[in-house]
Design a protein around this motif. Structure first.
Motif, PDB file in Angstrom:
ATOM      1  N   UNK A  61      30.496  50.237  37.963  1.00  0.00           N
ATOM      2  CA  UNK A  61      29.315  49.540  37.433  1.00  0.00           C
ATOM      3  C   UNK A  61      29.632  48.783  36.145  1.00  0.00           C
ATOM      4  N   UNK A  62      30.597  49.252  35.369  1.00  0.00           N
ATOM      5  CA  UNK A  62      31.001  48.530  34.154  1.00  0.00           C
ATOM      6  C   UNK A  62      31.646  47.192  34.512  1.00  0.00           C
ATOM      7  N   UNK A  63      32.452  47.185  35.568  1.00  0.00           N
ATOM      8  CA  UNK A  63      33.035  45.914  36.020  1.00  0.00           C
ATOM      9  C   UNK A  63      31.931  45.003  36.548  1.00  0.00           C
ATOM     10  N   UNK A  64      31.035  45.543  37.348  1.00  0.00           N
ATOM     11  CA  UNK A  64      29.940  44.741  37.893  1.00  0.00           C
ATOM     12  C   UNK A  64      29.082  44.145  36.785  1.00  0.00           C
ATOM     13  N   UNK A  65      28.826  44.916  35.740  1.00  0.00           N
ATOM     14  CA  UNK A  65      28.004  44.427  34.621  1.00  0.00           C
ATOM     15  C   UNK A  65      28.648  43.225  33.943  1.00  0.00           C
ATOM     16  N   UNK A  66      29.953  43.102  34.054  1.00  0.00           N
ATOM     17  CA  UNK A  66      30.682  41.959  33.490  1.00  0.00           C
ATOM     18  C   UNK A  66      30.869  40.836  34.506  1.00  0.00           C
ATOM     19  N   UNK A  67      30.265  40.992  35.679  1.00  0.00           N
ATOM     20  CA  UNK A  67      30.380  39.969  36.714  1.00  0.00           C
ATOM     21  C   UNK A  67      31.729  39.964  37.400  1.00  0.00           C
ATOM     22  N   UNK A  68      32.403  41.102  37.400  1.00  0.00           N
ATOM     23  CA  UNK A  68      33.747  41.205  37.958  1.00  0.00           C
ATOM     24  C   UNK A  68      33.704  42.003  39.256  1.00  0.00           C
ATOM     25  N   UNK A  69      34.254  41.421  40.322  1.00  0.00           N
ATOM     26  CA  UNK A  69      34.382  42.127  41.594  1.00  0.00           C
ATOM     27  C   UNK A  69      35.640  42.981  41.551  1.00  0.00           C
ATOM     28  N   UNK A  70      35.624  44.095  42.278  1.00  0.00           N
ATOM     29  CA  UNK A  70      36.764  45.011  42.302  1.00  0.00           C
ATOM     30  C   UNK A  70      37.251  45.159  43.740  1.00  0.00           C
ATOM     31  N   UNK A  71      38.572  44.991  43.907  1.00  0.00           N
ATOM     32  CA  UNK A  71      39.228  45.108  45.201  1.00  0.00           C
ATOM     33  C   UNK A  71      40.340  46.145  45.109  1.00  0.00           C
ATOM     34  N   UNK A  72      40.436  46.998  46.101  1.00  0.00           N
ATOM     35  CA  UNK A  72      41.523  47.972  46.210  1.00  0.00           C
ATOM     36  C   UNK A  72      42.364  47.595  47.417  1.00  0.00           C
TER      37      UNK A  72
END
Length: 161
Positions: A61-72
């Motif tokens: 959620x911290x990444x999302x709050x910065x508008x950053x998508x996360x990929x594994x």
């Protein structure tokens, strides 16, 4: 040659499971977006399952709050990546990507020969941050280490982004 800060993400198809196996190309994943991609040597392996993926789930959620998508990403098949994601309670928006033949890993220059451990060709453990398909930050772990590719380290590096 290993990808560097300032380089474009190579165009390579990856796989994931949504409504069956889906092919998704890297321009779709990266172009016009802020993205953190982290890669692990193998799904269900100790460090990957106990520390690496759980850190990104915990801080998602911290990444999302910065508008950053996360990929594994891992050099596994999409069924393994789906099962691993389910077992780790990965949010739907954190994409679990399969690089089954290590094509993307090779294109990044981040392959690892784990044949001595019965694992064949794999990805080195790393994390990168890209904006609009261009690498802005890259953190590649030394063999056997887990420090610079963690969610916590990436968040520190992205402070103010």
């Amino acid at each position: 040659m290993t990808i560097q800060v300032g380089d474009r993400i190579p165009e390579v198809p990856l796989q994931r499971i949504r409504e069956g196996v889906e092919i998704i190309d890297t321009p779709t994943l990266f172009d016009g977006k802020k993205v953190v991609l982290f890669a692990v040597p193998g799904a269900f392996t100790p460090t990957c399952s106990e520390r690496h993926l759980p850190g990104f789930v915990q801080h998602f959620e911290e990444f999302q709050a910065r508008g950053i998508e996360v990929l594994c990403m891992s050099v596994n098949d999409p069924f393994v990546m789906q099962a691993w994601g389910q077992s780790q309670h990965v949010p739907d928006a954190l994409l679990m990507l399969a690089d089954g033949n290590a094509d993307f890993t090779r294109a990044l220059g981040l392959e690892l020969d784990a044949s001595a451990y019965g694992m064949g060709k794999r990805s080195r453990r790393f994390a990168l941050y890209a904006e609009n398909g261009t690498v802005k930050k890259l953190f590649v772990e030394a063999p056997g280490e887990f420090k610079v590719s963690s969610a916590e380290h990436m968040l520190e590096e992205l402070a103010g982004t």
